[in-house]
Motif scaffolding. Structure first.
Motif, mmCIF file in Angstrom:
data_model
loop_
_atom_site.group_PDB
_atom_site.id
_atom_site.type_symbol
_atom_site.label_atom_id
_atom_site.label_comp_id
_atom_site.label_asym_id
_atom_site.label_seq_id
_atom_site.Cartn_x
_atom_site.Cartn_y
_atom_site.Cartn_z
ATOM 1 N N ILE A 64 -2.020 25.624 32.680
ATOM 2 C CA ILE A 64 -2.607 26.832 32.092
ATOM 3 C C ILE A 64 -3.854 27.143 32.621
ATOM 4 O O ILE A 64 -4.021 28.251 32.901
ATOM 5 N N PHE A 65 -4.722 26.158 33.156
ATOM 6 C CA PHE A 65 -5.868 26.662 33.955
ATOM 7 C C PHE A 65 -5.418 27.505 35.107
ATOM 8 O O PHE A 65 -6.289 28.326 35.270
ATOM 9 N N LEU A 66 -4.471 26.995 35.822
ATOM 10 C CA LEU A 66 -4.122 27.712 37.156
ATOM 11 C C LEU A 66 -3.773 29.215 36.412
ATOM 12 O O LEU A 66 -4.254 30.308 37.168
ATOM 13 N N LEU A 67 -2.811 29.637 35.706
ATOM 14 C CA LEU A 67 -2.183 30.823 35.284
ATOM 15 C C LEU A 67 -3.372 31.577 34.534
ATOM 16 O O LEU A 67 -3.320 32.640 34.841
ATOM 17 N N LEU A 68 -4.196 30.967 33.747
ATOM 18 C CA LEU A 68 -5.052 31.770 32.805
ATOM 19 C C LEU A 68 -6.509 31.985 33.296
ATOM 20 O O LEU A 68 -7.293 32.858 32.913
ATOM 21 N N VAL A 69 -6.877 31.045 34.020
ATOM 22 C CA VAL A 69 -8.391 30.862 34.662
ATOM 23 C C VAL A 69 -8.408 31.228 35.926
ATOM 24 O O VAL A 69 -9.100 32.178 36.420
ATOM 25 N N LEU A 70 -7.866 30.202 36.933
ATOM 26 C CA LEU A 70 -7.820 30.594 38.394
ATOM 27 C C LEU A 70 -7.307 31.623 38.949
ATOM 28 O O LEU A 70 -8.110 32.168 39.938
ATOM 29 N N THR A 71 -6.073 31.946 38.633
ATOM 30 C CA THR A 71 -5.526 33.074 39.308
ATOM 31 C C THR A 71 -6.474 34.524 38.952
ATOM 32 O O THR A 71 -6.518 35.174 39.900
ATOM 33 N N PRO A 72 -6.697 34.677 37.658
ATOM 34 C CA PRO A 72 -7.539 35.869 37.267
ATOM 35 C C PRO A 72 -8.898 35.871 38.082
ATOM 36 O O PRO A 72 -9.225 36.987 38.490
ATOM 37 N N PHE A 90 -5.817 39.655 29.799
ATOM 38 C CA PHE A 90 -4.721 39.769 28.768
ATOM 39 C C PHE A 90 -4.065 38.539 28.800
ATOM 40 O O PHE A 90 -3.830 37.887 27.578
ATOM 41 N N PRO A 91 -3.720 37.681 29.843
ATOM 42 C CA PRO A 91 -3.076 36.400 29.683
ATOM 43 C C PRO A 91 -3.580 35.450 28.805
ATOM 44 O O PRO A 91 -3.119 34.637 27.896
ATOM 45 N N TYR A 92 -4.825 35.222 28.740
ATOM 46 C CA TYR A 92 -5.808 34.286 28.116
ATOM 47 C C TYR A 92 -5.641 34.720 26.618
ATOM 48 O O TYR A 92 -5.377 33.696 25.796
ATOM 49 N N PHE A 93 -5.968 35.995 26.293
ATOM 50 C CA PHE A 93 -5.899 36.524 24.903
ATOM 51 C C PHE A 93 -4.490 36.178 24.241
ATOM 52 O O PHE A 93 -4.515 35.839 23.161
ATOM 53 N N TYR A 94 -3.386 36.498 25.158
ATOM 54 C CA TYR A 94 -1.993 36.102 24.670
ATOM 55 C C TYR A 94 -1.975 34.655 24.472
ATOM 56 O O TYR A 94 -1.351 34.348 23.273
ATOM 57 N N TRP A 95 -2.324 34.002 25.216
ATOM 58 C CA TRP A 95 -2.111 32.475 25.317
ATOM 59 C C TRP A 95 -2.945 31.952 24.031
ATOM 60 O O TRP A 95 -2.447 31.126 23.104
ATOM 61 N N LEU A 96 -4.038 32.328 23.697
ATOM 62 C CA LEU A 96 -4.944 32.158 22.420
ATOM 63 C C LEU A 96 -4.111 32.438 21.162
ATOM 64 O O LEU A 96 -4.014 31.599 20.335
#
Length: 186
Positions: free
Chosen positions: A14-22, A54-60
């Motif tokens: 999740i860190f990799l997809l939602l935080v580090l990649t963006p 968007f991915p972070y807000f979608y996940w949240l």
């Protein structure tokens, strides 16, 4: 039970997809923005900055919906629609902030001064976003405390998580860990 793909991932993924990649993509876009002289392309690149949120807000949204639907007691008296509205306000606030930065940067090379009315309006939207951000932290903290304690909770029960949710990395770590623990039970 239909479970969202993001909810089944480990916290590191999740860190990799939602935080580090963006963040990596934004660093690359910053270099492109510095080289762009066309104003339309300049603002389009800042629009892409916004899309990376968007991915972070979608996940949240998916994570809180999962937790909300799996609560075992009815001591939680806050409506989920309020959280969704607040999350939408946060998304608009991020959009406002990114374009506020783009608006201010557009005046650096021209030597002109920005319009004070536009800056005041954007500042007001940012204030609303801060209130909305605090409400989201309160909602999630109260939901997690209700799930853990299975009783009516007070602010003293949620204050630790409420402060930690001011930092999105901590919120990802706590919420995803709670979901993974619940999925192990399901």
């Amino acid at each position: 039970m239909n479970i969202n793909y993001f909810l089944t991932l480990s916290t590191r993924k999740i860190f990799l997809l939602l935080v580090l990649t963006p963040i990596i993509m934004q660093l690359a876009l910053v270099n492109i923005v510095q080289a762009v002289s066309d104003e339309r392309l300049y603002y389009f690149l800042f629009f892409i900055f916004w899309l990376l949120c968007f991915p972070y807000f979608y996940w949240l949204n998916a994570a809180v919906r999962f937790l909300y639907n799996n609560k075992k007691n009815n001591n939680f008296k806050i409506d989920f629609i309020n959280f969704k509205i607040s999350l939408l306000v946060n998304l608009i606030t991020v959009f406002n902030f990114i374009f506020f930065v783009a608006y201010i940067f557009s005046f650096i090379d021209s030597g002109e001064s920005p319009n004070i009315n536009i800056i005041g309006f954007m500042g007001f939207i940012q204030f609303i976003g801060v209130v909305s951000f605090a409400y989201n932290g309160y909602f999630i903290s109260k939901l997690l405390a209700t799930l853990d304690l299975e009783k009516k909770v007070y602010f003293s029960d949620i204050s630790g998580n409420f402060i930690l949710f001011s930092f999105p990395l901590a919120s990802v770590w706590i919420i995803q860990g709670k979901i993974r623990k619940m999925l192990g039970d399901v």
